[in-house]
Motif scaffolding. Structure first.
Motif, PDB file in Angstrom:
ATOM      1  N   SER A 237      -2.925  -3.414 -22.044  1.00  0.00           N
ATOM      2  CA  SER A 237      -3.418  -3.857 -23.348  1.00  0.00           C
ATOM      3  C   SER A 237      -4.101  -5.214 -23.280  1.00  0.00           C
ATOM      4  N   SER A 238      -3.835  -6.012 -22.238  1.00  0.00           N
ATOM      5  CA  SER A 238      -4.471  -7.315 -22.064  1.00  0.00           C
ATOM      6  C   SER A 238      -4.446  -7.678 -20.589  1.00  0.00           C
ATOM      7  N   GLU A 239      -5.328  -8.600 -20.210  1.00  0.00           N
ATOM      8  CA  GLU A 239      -5.373  -9.026 -18.813  1.00  0.00           C
ATOM      9  C   GLU A 239      -4.098  -9.757 -18.439  1.00  0.00           C
ATOM     10  N   ILE A 240      -3.713  -9.610 -17.187  1.00  0.00           N
ATOM     11  CA  ILE A 240      -2.491 -10.244 -16.702  1.00  0.00           C
ATOM     12  C   ILE A 240      -2.790 -10.921 -15.378  1.00  0.00           C
ATOM     13  N   LYS A 241      -2.131 -12.048 -15.167  1.00  0.00           N
ATOM     14  CA  LYS A 241      -2.314 -12.834 -13.946  1.00  0.00           C
ATOM     15  C   LYS A 241      -0.940 -13.254 -13.454  1.00  0.00           C
ATOM     16  N   GLY A 242      -0.783 -13.299 -12.142  1.00  0.00           N
ATOM     17  CA  GLY A 242       0.525 -13.625 -11.577  1.00  0.00           C
ATOM     18  C   GLY A 242       1.135 -12.389 -10.950  1.00  0.00           C
ATOM     19  N   THR A 243       2.320 -11.995 -11.413  1.00  0.00           N
ATOM     20  CA  THR A 243       3.011 -10.818 -10.873  1.00  0.00           C
ATOM     21  C   THR A 243       3.072  -9.724 -11.927  1.00  0.00           C
ATOM     22  N   TYR A 244       3.026  -8.492 -11.463  1.00  0.00           N
ATOM     23  CA  TYR A 244       3.114  -7.344 -12.369  1.00  0.00           C
ATOM     24  C   TYR A 244       3.752  -6.197 -11.598  1.00  0.00           C
ATOM     25  N   GLN A 245       4.608  -5.437 -12.294  1.00  0.00           N
ATOM     26  CA  GLN A 245       5.329  -4.325 -11.683  1.00  0.00           C
ATOM     27  C   GLN A 245       4.943  -3.024 -12.368  1.00  0.00           C
ATOM     28  N   LEU A 246       4.553  -2.045 -11.567  1.00  0.00           N
ATOM     29  CA  LEU A 246       4.145  -0.732 -12.059  1.00  0.00           C
ATOM     30  C   LEU A 246       4.987   0.331 -11.366  1.00  0.00           C
ATOM     31  N   SER A 247       5.526   1.277 -12.144  1.00  0.00           N
ATOM     32  CA  SER A 247       6.352   2.363 -11.607  1.00  0.00           C
ATOM     33  C   SER A 247       5.644   3.693 -11.828  1.00  0.00           C
ATOM     34  N   VAL A 248       5.592   4.512 -10.786  1.00  0.00           N
ATOM     35  CA  VAL A 248       4.944   5.824 -10.835  1.00  0.00           C
ATOM     36  C   VAL A 248       5.932   6.860 -10.306  1.00  0.00           C
ATOM     37  N   LYS A 249       6.157   7.914 -11.086  1.00  0.00           N
ATOM     38  CA  LYS A 249       7.014   9.018 -10.670  1.00  0.00           C
ATOM     39  C   LYS A 249       6.169  10.274 -10.541  1.00  0.00           C
ATOM     40  N   TYR A 250       6.390  11.004  -9.461  1.00  0.00           N
ATOM     41  CA  TYR A 250       5.552  12.170  -9.169  1.00  0.00           C
ATOM     42  C   TYR A 250       6.375  13.155  -8.356  1.00  0.00           C
ATOM     43  N   GLU A 251       5.813  14.369  -8.146  1.00  0.00           N
ATOM     44  CA  GLU A 251       6.503  15.381  -7.370  1.00  0.00           C
ATOM     45  C   GLU A 251       5.499  16.233  -6.616  1.00  0.00           C
ATOM     46  N   LYS A 252       6.004  16.801  -5.521  1.00  0.00           N
ATOM     47  CA  LYS A 252       5.202  17.710  -4.695  1.00  0.00           C
ATOM     48  C   LYS A 252       6.002  18.985  -4.494  1.00  0.00           C
ATOM     49  N   THR A 253       5.401  20.122  -4.815  1.00  0.00           N
ATOM     50  CA  THR A 253       6.063  21.414  -4.686  1.00  0.00           C
ATOM     51  C   THR A 253       5.815  21.981  -3.293  1.00  0.00           C
ATOM     52  N   LEU A 254       6.895  22.417  -2.636  1.00  0.00           N
ATOM     53  CA  LEU A 254       6.794  22.999  -1.294  1.00  0.00           C
ATOM     54  C   LEU A 254       6.626  24.514  -1.393  1.00  0.00           C
ATOM     55  N   GLN A 255       6.315  25.118  -0.271  1.00  0.00           N
ATOM     56  CA  GLN A 255       6.096  26.557  -0.226  1.00  0.00           C
ATOM     57  C   GLN A 255       7.399  27.331  -0.350  1.00  0.00           C
ATOM     58  N   GLY A 256       8.493  26.735   0.017  1.00  0.00           N
ATOM     59  CA  GLY A 256       9.791  27.389  -0.069  1.00  0.00           C
ATOM     60  C   GLY A 256      10.883  26.355   0.071  1.00  0.00           C
ATOM     61  N   THR A 257      12.137  26.814   0.062  1.00  0.00           N
ATOM     62  CA  THR A 257      13.243  25.868   0.200  1.00  0.00           C
ATOM     63  C   THR A 257      13.304  25.274   1.595  1.00  0.00           C
ATOM     64  N   SER A 258      12.763  25.991   2.580  1.00  0.00           N
ATOM     65  CA  SER A 258      12.639  25.474   3.941  1.00  0.00           C
ATOM     66  C   SER A 258      11.156  25.413   4.282  1.00  0.00           C
ATOM     67  N   ALA A 259      10.690  24.243   4.733  1.00  0.00           N
ATOM     68  CA  ALA A 259       9.266  24.072   5.006  1.00  0.00           C
ATOM     69  C   ALA A 259       9.057  22.839   5.876  1.00  0.00           C
ATOM     70  N   VAL A 260       7.867  22.776   6.493  1.00  0.00           N
ATOM     71  CA  VAL A 260       7.399  21.591   7.222  1.00  0.00           C
ATOM     72  C   VAL A 260       6.308  20.972   6.365  1.00  0.00           C
ATOM     73  N   SER A 261       6.502  19.724   5.942  1.00  0.00           N
ATOM     74  CA  SER A 261       5.572  19.119   4.991  1.00  0.00           C
ATOM     75  C   SER A 261       5.441  17.626   5.248  1.00  0.00           C
ATOM     76  N   GLU A 262       4.248  17.104   4.917  1.00  0.00           N
ATOM     77  CA  GLU A 262       4.011  15.659   4.967  1.00  0.00           C
ATOM     78  C   GLU A 262       4.444  15.046   3.640  1.00  0.00           C
ATOM     79  N   ILE A 263       5.107  13.910   3.698  1.00  0.00           N
ATOM     80  CA  ILE A 263       5.512  13.255   2.453  1.00  0.00           C
ATOM     81  C   ILE A 263       4.260  12.708   1.763  1.00  0.00           C
ATOM     82  N   PRO A 264       4.211  12.683   0.438  1.00  0.00           N
ATOM     83  CA  PRO A 264       3.025  12.187  -0.278  1.00  0.00           C
ATOM     84  C   PRO A 264       2.724  10.735   0.099  1.00  0.00           C
ATOM     85  N   ARG A 265       1.464  10.475   0.431  1.00  0.00           N
ATOM     86  CA  ARG A 265       1.033   9.125   0.824  1.00  0.00           C
ATOM     87  C   ARG A 265       0.344   8.470  -0.371  1.00  0.00           C
TER      88      ARG A 265
END
Length: 732
Positions: free
Chosen positions: A300-328
């Motif tokens: 809503s306004s410019e900020i200077k100094g320190t700022y904290q941002l939180s992001v929550k996300y998910e990645k769906t695998l092909q099955g309960t057992s899989a070989v996968s790269e973690i999200p980068r």
């Protein structure tokens, strides 16, 4: 007569005229006396305060101050080493007589002073130039004086003390241009330049010091518009579940040089953003660009100094057992980025790292607090990276789950009252820890009926399954992972065979579909029976028997329970049961039922009762009167037998030979005593007391017999000695 009357009337008119002339003369004299200062009225009066009181004349009060300076104006021309200043004061003298008015400090040089246009002289006293006057009223005072100008490396200034007034105006002329002028304790300052000179004017606050400083103006260049420089530190927790990877990333921004209201984060295309949080967050949007998802975050306004941002996300695998790269996750538009990654397992999955590049594995203890504080589960893997790109590939294997308990009973306590006609009332309280179980299933003993059920102190309606078991609805335990147990209470009545003179009785408790860590039973049995032995899968707790009567009952003489008391006890239980049966209706919440506690008390306990076990106790009973006669017979038989045995021992020459001959009999007696001790403890105690009494009596008898024999022997020796003496005397 008419003549006389006319003369009298003329004389009255003349008197009235004369009195009027005298009144006019006196009134004119009084008016002149008031208007003329030389006139004075003197009067004698005993109390002048009464004459000048509140109801008469009010004397003038003394003014609170001697003078007032209502305004001041200072106009000066600055020269090289001094300044010529004219001060104009608006005065009002309130006090009658001489008044001293302090004005300027003595460090200024007075050139001229005028009061109402007349030249006057000022008095220097106590470091001040003062005006002395005795003229009451308003005046205008003008003073011309000189003030020294102080110079240093890059500025000039002047200052002097002034009288404190409500309004003070200053105006100065400085023979320079392109200078910066500041006047202390002022507002509404105006600085103008004209004809190579600078003019400064202002209004002072209520102050007693006039201070002005001027210096050459320093040209301040216009500030350069700088771009923000942003640095990012990323803390990511990866939670591996069944067919899904959940990411929780916190970005700690450090913003310098300029503020910003826009952040950009890059994510893989197979990742879905669930939530974005942060202070001053206005909006966030996700778009696809060049094979990546771009998350734009707007503040809503410019900020200077320190700022904290939180992001929550998910990645769906092909099955309960899989070989996968973690999200980068990559933070765009920053000068430098570094980050930490922690990996945990949310379910029973096995995690193996197959490939790592661009990131270094670290000890879990080196992970920063923002990652560790977000989970209570153990973190299995930890990594740190300093630049992009990096790759971490995991081999996730889901193992077969084993069913575990969703509920457990910490402890169960039962109170059972048994009456002589065979009926029993049982109150069971289960302390349950429940995660998600819906019902507590109870298999009651045969011929049992439920009277009441309560869960956590509140009544509940029980149900009956197709198998005939009782279903009690359960609530969920509170307290998170360390759940707190809650009570489940059931009261039921059981029809049992009545107790005769001798026999066995079984007391069976309900079987439940939840394991019990510990089960305790308090059993109240009828007073008219003795209970010889207890068997079953519950162990008797050896405590002294005691009675806890709820209702006083009469007893027969001698303290033994009477038939009237037993009948009264049965009658009370029957009345109690009838009242409960009348109150029991389908669909109606049950009432709280208390079990009467009366009779002989026995306690039993069992550790770990599984779902397929039913706690039970079996007892051998006998009528108390018959048992009393039996114990008396045993007592007498043992007493007589031991006495006879001790009598025979007196005739045996060698006791050990006699024991060898009677060895089989002695062994049989010991075995019978051992059996009686554990099966008929009361009978064993009676026999033991009889044996002790017989031994004591036999010992007394043997001692008496031995003493008698010794006495006879002494008397025989004495008689023999006396006979020998007599024979010797006769021979002599």
């Amino acid at each position: 007569m008419p003549l006389i009357n006319s003369l009298i009337e003329k004389m009255k008119i003349d008197k009235i005229l004369i009195l009027g002339l005298i009144f006019i003369f006196l009134f004119s004299i009084s008016v002149n006396a008031v208007d003329t200062d030389d006139w004075m009225i003197c009067a004698k009066y005993p109390n002048l305060d009464v004459l000048c009181g509140e109801d008469n004349v009010t004397l003038p009060e003394k003014p609170p101050v001697d003078f007032i300076i209502s305004g001041a104006e200072y106009r000066g021309v600055v020269k090289e080493k001094s300044a010529s200043i004219t001060a104009i004061y608006d005065l009002e003298v309130l006090k009658d007589g001489w008044v001293e008015i302090p004005l300027l400090s003595s460090d200024v040089a007075i050139a001229n002073a005028k009061l109402d246009g007349k030249r006057i002289s000022l008095l220097t006293k106590n470091g001040k130039h003062e005006l002395i006057t005795n003229e009451i009223g308003k005046h205008k005072l003008e003073i011309d004086f000189l003030v020294k100008v102080y110079s240093d490396v890059d500025s000039n200034n002047l200052k002097f003390n002034i009288p404190r007034t409500s309004v003070s105006k200053v105006w100065f002329e400085i023979p320079k241009t392109n200078i910066s002028v500041s006047i202390a304790s002022s507002f509404s300052a105006e600085i103008t330049e004209s004809n190579g000179k600078t003019y400064a004017s202002a209004v002072l606050t209520s102050t007693d010091l006039l201070s002005m400083r001027w210096s050459r103006k320093i040209e301040i260049p216009e500030p350069e518009i700088l771009e923000p420089r942003i640095y990012a530190e990323v803390f990511t927790l990866m939670s591996i579940g069944e067919g899904i990877i959940n990411g929780d990333t916190t970005v700690q921004y450090s913003i310098v040089q300029a503020g910003t209201a826009h952040f950009t984060v890059s994510l893989p295309t197979d990742v879905d953003v669930l939530d974005v949080t942060g202070s001053r967050l206005k909006d966030w949007r996700v778009k696809e660009d060049k094979g990546r998802k771009i998350l734009d975050v707007y503040l809503s306004s410019e900020i200077k100094g320190t700022y904290q941002l939180s992001v929550k996300y998910e990645k769906t695998l092909q099955g309960t057992s899989a070989v996968s790269e973690i999200p980068r996750i990559q933070i765009l538009g920053v000068e430098r980025e570094k980050g930490y990654i922690g990996i945990e397992a949310r379910t029973n999955v096995e995690i193996t790292v197959t490939d790592v590049s661009g990131a270094n594995r670290i000890d879990v203890k080196e992970l920063p607090y923002p990652i560790v504080s977000r989970t209570k589960r153990p973190i299995l893997l930890a990594y740190k990276y300093l630049k992009h790109p990096y790759t971490i590939i995991l081999d996730i294997k889901k193992h077969e789950e084993i069913p575990v308990l969703s509920a457990v009973i910490d402890s169960a306590s039962f109170i059972t009252l048994v009456v002589g006609d065979g009926k029993s009332i049982t109150k069971g309280t289960y302390y349950v820890k429940n995660n998600r179980k819906q019902f507590l299933e109870l298999d009651l003993p045969p011929n049992s009926r439920v009277w009441s059920t309560f869960v956590s102190g509140g009544p509940v309606k029980p149900a009956k399954s197709k198998k005939g078991t009782i279903l009690i609805p359960l609530s969920k335990s509170m307290g998170g992972e360390s759940r707190v147990s809650f009570p489940v209470e059931i009261v039921y009545i059981t029809e049992m065979p009545g107790m005769g003179y001798l026999g066995t009785s079984d007391f069976v408790l309900p079987r439940v579909d939840i394991p019990i860590s510990r089960a305790d039973l308090i059993l109240y049995l009828p007073e008219e029976h003795d209970f010889l032995r207890f068997d079953g899968n519950m162990k008797e707790v050896k405590e002294r028997r005691h009675y806890i009567p709820e209702i006083p009952a009469p007893t027969a003489l001698g303290g033994a329970p009477s038939n009237a008391m037993l009948e009264s006890q049965v009658k009370e239980v029957e009345e109690f049961r009838g009242a409960v049966q009348k109150a029991a209706e389908k669909g109606v919440l049950p009432v709280q039922v208390s079990v009467p506690q009366q009779g002989k008390v026995y306690r039993f306990s069992k550790l770990m009762v599984t779902e397929d076990q039913r706690p039970w106790v079996q007892t051998i009973y006998i009528n108390s009167e018959i048992y009393s006669w039996f114990n008396l017979i045993v007592f007498l038989a043992v007493l007589i037998t031991v006495l006879k045995a001790m009598k025979r021992l007196t005739m045996v020459v060698n006791i050990w030979d006699w024991i060898g001959r009677k060895k089989s009999l002695i062994i049989l007696i010991v075995i019978l005593a051992f059996i009686a001790k554990y099966t008929l403890p009361s009978t064993f105690n009676s026999a033991l007391i009889a044996a002790v009494i017989a031994l004591l009596l036999g010992s007394v008898y043997l001692g008496y017999k031995k003493i008698s024999r010794m006495g006879r022997a002494r008397r025989g020796r004495r008689s023999t000695e006396s006979r020998l003496k007599e024979e010797i005397m006769n021979e002599k």
